[in-house]
Write a protein that holds these residues in place. Sequence first.
Motif: not given
Length: 127
Positions: A41-62
């Motif tokens: 509430p009251g904040k911008e949309r924030e990235f949490v996590a990403h996964i590529n099509w094969s599941g081999t590349t994953i990123y997370y927010a700190d």
Amino acid sequence: QVQLVESGGALVQAGESLRLSCAASGLTFNRNTMAWFRRAPGKEREFVAHINWSGTTIYYADSVKGRFTISRDNAKDTVYLQMNSLKPEDTAVYHCAAFAGLLIKDVATIPTSYTYWGQGTQVTVSS
């Protein structure tokens, strides 16, 4: 018609766990990069996590690294977000998003990089 439908949100106590699911239809799921974002509430949309099509590349927010795990099941056209050790600051509406292709890290965290979005599921963590 592409649809992304999130589920699994709930009201939980701090320290508890939840698993969110996002079921996709109308797209070639195993060719899509998937991600989770959240908006408090009251904040911008924030990235949490990403996964590529094969599941081999994953990123997370700190802010969630070490507590959240993103995964996908291409046979079920579903992406998951396992959330452990939840904190009150994790309270937000969680949305999944899809992009038909690959994204490098610098753009994978940006909401406008994604083409399709779900309506979201509410996660509330009480202290």
